[in-house]
Design an enzyme around this catalytic site. Structure first.
Site, PDB file in Angstrom:
ATOM      1  N   ASP A   1     -17.078  50.125 -28.718  1.00 44.49           N
ATOM      2  CA  ASP A   1     -17.558  49.324 -27.537  1.00 44.49           C
ATOM      3  C   ASP A   1     -17.446  50.139 -26.353  1.00 44.49           C
ATOM      4  O   ASP A   1     -16.938  49.685 -25.222  1.00 44.49           O
ATOM      5  CB  ASP A   1     -16.664  47.899 -27.576  1.00 44.49           C
TER       6      ASP A   1
ATOM      7  N   LYS B   1      -2.200  41.917 -20.945  1.00 44.73           N
ATOM      8  CA  LYS B   1      -3.293  41.191 -21.569  1.00 44.73           C
ATOM      9  C   LYS B   1      -2.835  40.131 -22.551  1.00 44.73           C
ATOM     10  O   LYS B   1      -2.314  40.430 -23.557  1.00 44.73           O
ATOM     11  CB  LYS B   1      -4.045  42.707 -22.453  1.00 44.73           C
TER      12      LYS B   1
ATOM     13  N   GLY C   1     -13.450  37.563 -23.397  1.00 39.99           N
ATOM     14  CA  GLY C   1     -13.784  36.522 -24.471  1.00 39.99           C
ATOM     15  C   GLY C   1     -12.641  36.485 -25.532  1.00 39.99           C
ATOM     16  O   GLY C   1     -12.616  35.300 -26.146  1.00 39.99           O
ATOM     17  N   MET C   2     -11.764  37.389 -25.567  1.00 42.36           N
ATOM     18  CA  MET C   2     -10.544  37.426 -26.362  1.00 42.36           C
ATOM     19  C   MET C   2      -9.368  37.211 -25.736  1.00 42.36           C
ATOM     20  O   MET C   2      -8.536  36.572 -26.167  1.00 42.36           O
ATOM     21  CB  MET C   2     -10.540  38.710 -27.251  1.00 42.36           C
ATOM     22  N   ALA C   3      -9.013  37.651 -24.327  1.00 46.18           N
ATOM     23  CA  ALA C   3      -7.903  37.782 -23.706  1.00 46.18           C
ATOM     24  C   ALA C   3      -8.228  37.400 -22.208  1.00 46.18           C
ATOM     25  O   ALA C   3      -9.232  38.111 -21.941  1.00 46.18           O
ATOM     26  CB  ALA C   3      -7.279  38.965 -24.112  1.00 46.18           C
ATOM     27  N   ASN C   4      -6.934  37.136 -21.375  1.00 47.70           N
ATOM     28  CA  ASN C   4      -6.987  36.986 -20.041  1.00 47.70           C
ATOM     29  C   ASN C   4      -6.164  38.369 -19.502  1.00 47.70           C
ATOM     30  O   ASN C   4      -4.995  38.582 -20.027  1.00 47.70           O
ATOM     31  CB  ASN C   4      -6.718  35.855 -19.630  1.00 47.70           C
ATOM     32  N   VAL C   5      -6.269  39.233 -18.492  1.00 47.59           N
ATOM     33  CA  VAL C   5      -5.666  40.195 -18.027  1.00 47.59           C
ATOM     34  C   VAL C   5      -5.083  39.956 -16.714  1.00 47.59           C
ATOM     35  O   VAL C   5      -5.692  39.106 -15.836  1.00 47.59           O
ATOM     36  CB  VAL C   5      -6.570  41.295 -18.054  1.00 47.59           C
TER      37      VAL C   5
ATOM     38  N   GLY D   1      -8.571  39.259 -14.501  1.00 47.68           N
ATOM     39  CA  GLY D   1      -9.803  39.127 -15.007  1.00 47.68           C
ATOM     40  C   GLY D   1      -9.942  38.428 -16.452  1.00 47.68           C
ATOM     41  O   GLY D   1      -8.700  38.295 -16.956  1.00 47.68           O
TER      42      GLY D   1
END
Length: 676
Positions: A134, A40, A21-25, A18
């Site tokens: 969050d 991540k 907005g901050m990182a890709n996993v 996935g």
């Protein structure tokens, strides 16, 4: 990040899980511990953004402090080519958002069970003074067994970090945002409780309570509108269960549960017969009045007015006395009050002027000395102890030093075969050294492994050689051979002396003399793998494992051997032991296919025509991964055929080691890899 890319020489990328907005996993495989992990990776376009980096580091710090079965575990933190990454537990399943969509409506008892797991995890975070900020179904993972695990502490914050919350700055997903966060106020533990109440609402109704065309319109509804009734959606939901939602999502944080534990205790009894007929929860501040809905303009004006009232107003120096009521203010002074006695004409200070001056001077001197002592003590830096940071990634080491009020000084990079890339080799001063706070600690950080020349260890003692090779980062395997050479000495090695190799990527097999004696081979059936290996090492026997299905022996224990026990065998012989995988599944289908790999010959500069030593490791229905399936020598490019047998949903994998160095491997072999 492309598939098969290996991060820091350890984490091989499999596929994307996935993008955020901050990182890709990514799903990756840990080559050292042979397990799937989630990586991540901070997005490339954000790696120079200090705020994003700080948030990324805060997630690592928050997660390392939290150990709980329902919180995703953090395994490692690292950096490669300027890319910061976290290595986390891989949860095979789906997030709670998709789980609700797929399985709605959820049984009430299952809703309570999942919420209880989530609440216990949040309670652990709150016990460490960490607020998630969050919480939402997208950040809660449900594994294949139905267990919940909370992830993404990217904007979590410690209660003491007031600077992290700025007025009019909203962090968190708006559908689950508490009213105070929507106003820009600082998040508290009650803010997390509000989000938990919204999550419970969604599990009961299948949707969020407030929707809108914009984030602002949804945020306004959170502190203007009353939470819709879950009983209006489904009258079968007990009032006690709806009351948990209502109390958790009260507009005023003071009306919510004081702690997450209180919410959990209340939730666990909601289906009890003792709570049948319970009245609807009404916050204390509302009483029986209707909820008043204020226009957004009035809310903004009220917030501005509240800020104006909070400003400190200066009092004039000369202020008239406040007027009092004429009924209480006397019109004339009492006439009977006695006049004060006149003061003596000569005071004590006038009679003893010298003594008075000495006392005053002495008091001033004493106060001055006290002030100097207090100032010195307050200005003197406090002492602290340098924490152990060796072996930690540079990011984690920096965080650990900051906890002790220390900072990183100079960073020197060195090659290392025992410490992973971007991890700390040593610190100066070292661990447990007492230093002053705000001191700078110099670090030596690994820049990766360096190729070294492999030595000649023939005729040396195996014990000492194996110890030194393992310390240098090599993987060492032992093989016995009958020999007249002294028992325990190395007869041969499969890595050519003088060849340049990377220790962390090299497996060396040392053939060791087992002497020329005979061993009475015992019956090894019914033994565990560890016990069989101990027996083989104690008697100088090579143990090769194979596996298969057995109805007589449970999984993990041996059910056959070759040669059979009871006879005498020469030390250095090979004994094949068959380990049980349990009973064969009745409905399973078996696949048999070949994988063909062309292994190129690598010429040796030191010895012309020297054969390459090639070892093949295989795992399938009948072979185990840590036993050599084939050991061959090649003098030209050679195609190796690997037979694979798979039953049902079993996994297969292979690894090819050439001259001690891993040349190729596939950790998930399928029928698509079969030779055409």
């Amino acid at each position: 990040m492309t598939p098969n890319y290996t991060l820091s020489g350890r984490y091989r990328i499999v596929r994307s899980l996935g993008e955020g907005g901050m990182a890709n996993v990514y799903l990756a495989h840990d080559l050292i511990l042979d397990r799937d992990v989630a990586v991540k990776l901070l997005r490339l376009d954000l790696r120079d953004d200090p705020k994003t980096i700080k948030r990324f580091q805060r997630e690592a710090l928050a997660t390392t402090e939290l150990v709980h079965p329902h919180i995703v575990s953090l395994y490692d933190v690292g950096e490669e080519n300027g890319m910061q990454y976290l290595v986390m537990e891989y949860v095979k399943g789906m997030d709670l958002k998709n789980y609700i969509k797929k399985n709605f409506p959820l049984p009430l008892q299952q809703v309570i069970d999942i919420m209880e797991q989530i609440l216990s995890a949040v309670a652990t975070a709150h016990a460490h003074n960490i607020i998630h900020r969050d919480l939402k179904p997208q950040n809660i993972l449900i594994d294949e067994q139905g267990n919940a695990k909370i992830t993404d502490f990217g904007i979590a914050v410690a209660l003491s970090e007031h600077s992290m919350t700025q007025t009019n700055t909203i962090l968190g997903s708006v559908h689950y945002l508490s009213p105070e966060q929507a106003r820009g106020s600082m998040a508290t533990k009650q803010s997390d409780i509000y989000s938990l109440g919204i999550i419970l609402y969604e599990m009961l109704t299948g949707s969020v309570p407030f929707k809108g065309e914009t984030a602002v319109s949804i945020a306004l509804k959170h502190f203007q509108n009353e939470i819709p009734s879950v009983r209006d959606f489904d009258s079968a939901i007990p009032q006690a269960l709806e009351n948990v939602v209502l109390q958790a999502t009260a507009k005023d944080p003071r009306d919510r549960y004081a702690t997450v534990e209180d919410m959990a205790n209340d939730l666990l009894t909601t289906l009890s017969s003792t709570r049948v007929g319970e009245k609807r929860f009404v916050p204390d501040d509302l009483g029986n009045d209707e909820t008043k809905i204020m226009p957004s303009a009035e809310i903004a004006a009220a917030i501005d007015a509240h800020r104006d009232l909070e400003k400190t107003q200066a009092m004039p120096k000369s202020q008239p006395a406040p007027a009092t009521s004429t009924a209480t203010q006397p019109t004339t002074a009492p006439t009977s009050a006695p006049d004060p006695e006149p003061l003596p004409t000569r005071s004590w200070s006038k009679r003893h002027p010298l003594r008075r001056r000495l006392i005053i001077i002495g008091a001033i001197v004493v106060l001055f000395l006290i002030a100097i002592a207090v100032g010195w003590e307050l200005s003197r830096p406090q002492s602290t102890t340098v924490p152990k940071v060796t072996g930690l990634s540079q990011v984690v080491a920096t965080t650990q030093l900051a906890k002790k009020h220390l900072s990183v000084g100079t960073i020197k990079r060195e090659k290392s075969n025992s410490v992973a890339k971007n991890h700390v080799i040593k610190s100066t001063p070292g661990a447990k050294t007492t230093v002053q706070e705000r001191s700078r600690i110099n670090l030596v950080v690994s820049s990766g492994a360096k190729a070294i020349s492999f030595g000649n260890y023939v005729n040396e003692s195996y014990t000492g050689v194996a110890k030194s090779l393992k310390a240098a980062g090599f993987t060492v395997k032992k093989k016995y051979s009958t020999s007249a050479v002294t028992e325990g000495q190395i007869i041969s090695q499969d890595v050519l002396a003088g060849s340049q190799v990377l220790p962390t990527n090299t497996t060396v097999t040392l053939t060791v003399s087992a002497g020329s004696r005979y061993v009475d081979l015992k019956d090894l059936t019914g033994e565990s793998k560890a016990d069989i290996l101990d027996y083989g090492n104690a008697n100088g026997l090579n143990i090769t494992f194979k596996q298969g299905y057995s109805d007589e022996q449970k999984a993990g224990y041996s059910y056959d051997q070759d040669p059979e026990g009871g006879g005498a065998v020469r030390a250095g012989s090979t004994v094949t032991v068959y380990m049980s995988r349990g009973s064969q599944p009745s409905s399973a289908t078996t696949q048999n296919f070949y994988v063909k790999i062309k292994v190129p010959y690598k010429s040796m500069t030191s010895v012309a025509g020297q054969a390459n030593d090639v070892k093949v490791y295989l795992q399938d229905d009948t072979h185990v991964f840590d036993s050599v399936y084939r050991d061959i020598g090649i003098t030209h490019d050679t195609t190796v055929s690997i037979p694979v047998q798979l039953t049902g949903k079993g996994d297969a994998k292979y690894r090819i080691v050439r001259n001690g160095v891993v040349w190729k491997e596939n950790l998930k072999v399928t029928n698509n890899d079969a030779a055409k």
